[in-house]
Design a protein around this motif. Structure first.
Motif, PDB file in Angstrom:
ATOM      1  N   GLU A 132     -48.146  73.197 -78.298  1.00 16.82           N
ATOM      2  CA  GLU A 132     -46.762  72.722 -78.373  1.00 16.82           C
ATOM      3  C   GLU A 132     -45.800  73.814 -78.822  1.00 16.82           C
ATOM      4  O   GLU A 132     -44.627  73.806 -78.461  1.00 16.82           O
ATOM      5  N   SER A 133     -46.309  74.746 -79.627  1.00 24.31           N
ATOM      6  CA  SER A 133     -45.432  75.801 -80.143  1.00 24.31           C
ATOM      7  C   SER A 133     -45.294  76.989 -79.192  1.00 24.31           C
ATOM      8  O   SER A 133     -44.474  77.876 -79.437  1.00 24.31           O
ATOM      9  N   LYS A 134     -46.079  77.004 -78.079  1.00 22.46           N
ATOM     10  CA  LYS A 134     -46.045  78.143 -77.174  1.00 22.46           C
ATOM     11  C   LYS A 134     -44.669  78.325 -76.541  1.00 22.46           C
ATOM     12  O   LYS A 134     -44.177  79.447 -76.400  1.00 22.46           O
ATOM     13  N   THR A 135     -44.051  77.235 -76.174  1.00 20.80           N
ATOM     14  CA  THR A 135     -42.719  77.315 -75.582  1.00 20.80           C
ATOM     15  C   THR A 135     -41.722  77.900 -76.567  1.00 20.80           C
ATOM     16  O   THR A 135     -40.897  78.755 -76.215  1.00 20.80           O
ATOM     17  N   ASN A 136     -41.802  77.442 -77.801  1.00 22.08           N
ATOM     18  CA  ASN A 136     -40.913  77.965 -78.837  1.00 22.08           C
ATOM     19  C   ASN A 136     -41.152  79.450 -79.070  1.00 22.08           C
ATOM     20  O   ASN A 136     -40.203  80.219 -79.248  1.00 22.08           O
ATOM     21  N   GLU A 137     -42.411  79.875 -79.050  1.00 21.30           N
ATOM     22  CA  GLU A 137     -42.729  81.290 -79.240  1.00 21.30           C
ATOM     23  C   GLU A 137     -42.182  82.133 -78.100  1.00 21.30           C
ATOM     24  O   GLU A 137     -41.695  83.246 -78.307  1.00 21.30           O
ATOM     25  N   THR A 138     -42.249  81.606 -76.879  1.00 16.69           N
ATOM     26  CA  THR A 138     -41.697  82.327 -75.734  1.00 16.69           C
ATOM     27  C   THR A 138     -40.194  82.503 -75.878  1.00 16.69           C
ATOM     28  O   THR A 138     -39.648  83.579 -75.609  1.00 16.69           O
ATOM     29  N   GLU A 139     -39.521  81.460 -76.322  1.00 11.23           N
ATOM     30  CA  GLU A 139     -38.075  81.549 -76.529  1.00 11.23           C
ATOM     31  C   GLU A 139     -37.743  82.561 -77.611  1.00 11.23           C
ATOM     32  O   GLU A 139     -36.787  83.332 -77.486  1.00 11.23           O
ATOM     33  N   ARG A 170     -46.134  85.411 -73.472  1.00 17.96           N
ATOM     34  CA  ARG A 170     -45.636  84.347 -72.598  1.00 17.96           C
ATOM     35  C   ARG A 170     -46.750  83.579 -71.898  1.00 17.96           C
ATOM     36  O   ARG A 170     -46.477  82.745 -71.039  1.00 17.96           O
ATOM     37  N   SER A 171     -47.999  83.884 -72.242  1.00 18.62           N
ATOM     38  CA  SER A 171     -49.118  83.162 -71.642  1.00 18.62           C
ATOM     39  C   SER A 171     -50.284  83.181 -72.621  1.00 18.62           C
ATOM     40  O   SER A 171     -50.175  83.684 -73.739  1.00 18.62           O
TER      41      SER A 171
END
Length: 345
Positions: free
Chosen positions: A52-59, A203-204
């Motif tokens: 769930e936090s991956k998107t936030n980390e990408t941002e 990003r991945s």
């Protein structure tokens, strides 16, 4: 890598870590190591939160690129012509804006200045002397838990928004092409710094092993032949050196920095090989070092105060090992010894 003739490795580090000989460990034991700090349910929750936090980390990463003015170089669009540019004006001042950080870091690194790793923006109210105060991290500091934790809390309170020094280094890594990475690795090695060995893609979920970047790194050391009591000088390209490998990982949270443990073991200089929580500019808001595995080498000089008699490779996994199974599995396969820092220390 699996063979290990120098049994003193175990005795040197066993006073501060749990040491496992790499050869007899089975997959079942490795799985139990993951289960021991938390239950299966708690581990599943951790994995869900990580996704769930991956998107936030990408941002956050894209925002970091913007703050450093490196958007046009991501990914792998920074070439040697962008790096090897000498700007004499940077030698006499600290960066005043975040957009200058990357250029200042690279110029320091080109000159072989170890302070490149501690570069940060100087505020208008901050004096030059304050910026240049060195952080002393000797062996005794390792045992001062109360002082260490209080310093870290102070850093976290006062430097919430500044760019973490290792985020700066790793952002440039992600922007550089293979030749830039090789050049940066060579300079970091010259400054006696640890090098990224396993690097998660911001990003991945992919993990990169940048072998090409190590191609120009050579290590020299002197070891004593116990049968003849004579010194032998060895020199190898590090990618071809067959040395024992000791891996450091951590399960759970710990008041003790394993990077600082390694520095006390490896470093006789005024700056540490591994960046740790007590280094100048460190803070809790770091982004890109989570899951990164760094590597460094102990190269004896043939003196009586050498800790080891031969070259030893050390790796250091940043972050909770429970969240980085791929890295732990890789390190388990290549390690002569695996060292787990004890959260009870």
């Amino acid at each position: 890598m699996k063979s290990l003739s120098n049994a003193t490795i175990c005795t040197k580090v066993s006073n501060v870590v749990q040491v496992h000989d790499g050869s007899p460990i089975h997959c079942e034991q490795t799985k139990e190591s993951f289960k021991s700090p938390v239950s299966g349910t708690a581990l599943a929750i951790l994995q869900t939160r990580e996704v769930e936090s991956k998107t936030n980390e990408t941002e956050r990463f894209m925002n970091l690129l913007e703050r450093l003015a490196l958007q046009k170089y991501y990914s792998k669009n920074m070439h040697t012509g962008d790096v090897c540019v000498v700007k004499s004006a940077m030698r006499t001042k600290h960066p005043r804006t975040e957009q200058e950080l990357a250029s200042y870091f690279l110029q320091k690194l080109i000159m072989g200045n170890y302070e490149a790793r501690y570069v940060r923006v100087q505020s208008e109210n901050e004096s030059y002397e304050t910026m240049n105060n060195n952080e002393n991290s000797n062996y005794d500091d390792f045992f001062k838990h109360d002082d260490t934790l209080s310093r870290r809390k102070g850093l976290a309170t006062n430097t919430q928004t500044h760019i973490h020094p290792m985020d700066l280094q790793m952002t440039i890594y992600h922007c550089g092409d293979n030749f830039v990475r090789q050049y940066i690795y060579t300079k970091l090695s010259f400054c006696q710094f640890a090098l990224p060995l396993l690097v998660p893609n911001p990003r991945s979920s992919e993990i990169e092993f940048p072998l090409w970047a190590f191609r120009q790194i050579n290590k020299n050391w002197k070891c004593r032949d116990t049968s003849t009591n004579t010194l032998q000088t060895k020199s190898y390209e590090i990618v071809n050196a067959d040395t024992p490998l000791v891996s450091f990982i951590r399960f759970g949270e710990s008041p003790t920095s394993k990077s600082q443990i390694l520095n006390s073991l490896l470093s006789k200089q005024k700056h540490g090989v591994f960046f740790n929580r007590n280094c100048k500019g460190s803070s809790r808001n770091g982004l890109l070092m989570e899951g990164v595995t760094e590597v460094a080498w102990y190269c004896p000089s043939g003196r009586d105060d050498d800790v080891f008699n031969d070259c030893i490779t050390f790796t250091n996994l940043h972050g909770d090992a429970r969240r980085h199974r791929k890295q732990v599995q890789f390190l388990h396969e290549i390690s002569s010894y695996q060292c787990d820092t004890d959260v009870r220390l």
